[in-house]
Motif scaffolding. Structure first.
Motif, short mmCIF file in Angstrom:
data_model
loop_
_atom_site.label_atom_id
_atom_site.label_comp_id
_atom_site.label_asym_id
_atom_site.label_seq_id
_atom_site.Cartn_x
_atom_site.Cartn_y
_atom_site.Cartn_z
N SER A 63 6.23 -4.35 6.02
CA SER A 63 5.87 -3.42 4.96
C SER A 63 7.14 -3.05 4.20
CB SER A 63 5.22 -2.16 5.53
OG SER A 63 6.16 -1.39 6.27
N ASP A 65 8.42 0.12 1.96
CA ASP A 65 8.10 1.51 1.58
C ASP A 65 6.66 1.86 1.92
OD1 ASP A 65 10.67 2.05 0.66
OD2 ASP A 65 10.23 1.30 -1.35
N GLY A 66 6.23 1.42 3.10
CA GLY A 66 4.90 1.77 3.59
C GLY A 66 3.77 0.90 3.11
N LYS A 67 4.04 -0.04 2.21
CA LYS A 67 3.01 -0.92 1.68
C LYS A 67 3.08 -2.29 2.33
CE LYS A 67 1.33 -2.96 -2.64
NZ LYS A 67 1.55 -3.10 -4.11
N ALA A 68 1.94 -2.75 2.86
CA ALA A 68 1.90 -4.06 3.51
C ALA A 68 2.36 -5.15 2.56
CB ALA A 68 0.50 -4.35 4.01
N GLU A 69 3.28 -6.00 3.03
CA GLU A 69 3.86 -7.03 2.18
C GLU A 69 3.44 -8.44 2.57
OE1 GLU A 69 5.55 -8.32 -1.05
OE2 GLU A 69 5.50 -6.20 -0.51
N SER A 211 15.06 0.41 -0.07
CA SER A 211 13.67 0.47 0.37
C SER A 211 13.60 0.42 1.89
CB SER A 211 12.87 -0.69 -0.21
OG SER A 211 12.87 -0.65 -1.63
#
Length: 222
Positions: A63, A65-69, A211
């Protein structure tokens, strides 16, 4: 001629030829024994990299910044560097109650390498790591050369030992790492994610990414 005899002492021309050929054969044998990942024949170029056998694979879900990548898959060379791979696999699985899950990227050296896996380092600066064996262990061998983008290699501490920290190479020729760091695998899927990380902004001079890049989960898939 007298000049030749004076220059080369008691060696005749034929003696010199034989000695030269012997030295060339010895040198070639020595290079082959020390560098099993290099092939040189009429169908390959000098220093062409030959990949060791992949014996298992690990998957990391990242992830930013908390967002799945997305996911990165690492193929491991268990026959070539068995102890190093054993350490890595145990940390992927969390076999001893700790591992790579929840750790992340702590340094990005653009176009050079991406460093991560500082298990147990609450500072997120990559100052320490934790091996699956409890104590840091000696570098196993340098058989695998850093001759492909996405080679996975162990970071070494100041005393030259390994723990949990590792890095991904970000170019196809990281020869600077040969003989210094133990390479043990290669990214087989997800290089596009690493290339994205490679371009993220960092804070100088530590090159810590601005990040938050976290391994949300990881597992052995083969």
């Amino acid at each position: 001629s007298k000049t030749c005899m004076k220059t080369f002492g008691s060696l005749s021309r034929s003696d010199l030829v034989r000695k030269s050929v012997s030295k060339l054969i010895f040198s070639a044998s020595l290079i082959a024994s020390l560098s099993p990942s290099i092939a040189t024949n009429e169908n390959t170029s000098l220093n062409e990299w030959i990949e060791p056998e992949i014996t298992s694979k690990a998957l990391f879900n990242l992830s930013i910044d908390g967002k799945a990548e997305g996911s990165i898959v690492v193929g491991l060379y268990g026959k070539t560097v068995p102890k190093t791979v054993d350490n890595f696999e145990k940390l992927v699985k969390g076999s001893n109650g700790f591992g790579y899950k929840g750790s992340g990227v702590y340094k990005i050296l653009k176009d050079l390498n991406i460093q991560c896996g500082a298990v147990g380092d609450e500072s997120s600066k990559g100052l320490i790591g934790r091996s699956a064996f409890g104590e840091p262990f000696e570098q196993e061998n340098f058989s695998v050369l850093h001759r492909a983008e996405g080679i996975v290699s162990m970071v070494k501490s100041n005393d030259g030992k390994c723990d949990s920290r590792f890095f991904f190479t970000m170019n196809s020729d990281a020869g600077w790492a040969d003989g210094r760091y133990v390479a043990f695998g290669r990214v087989t899927e997800g290089m596009e994610i690493l290339r994205k990380l490679n371009g993220l902004k960092v804070t100088p001079p530590s090159n810590r990414p601005k990040s938050s890049i976290i391994f949300e989960s990881c597992e052995m898939i083969q």
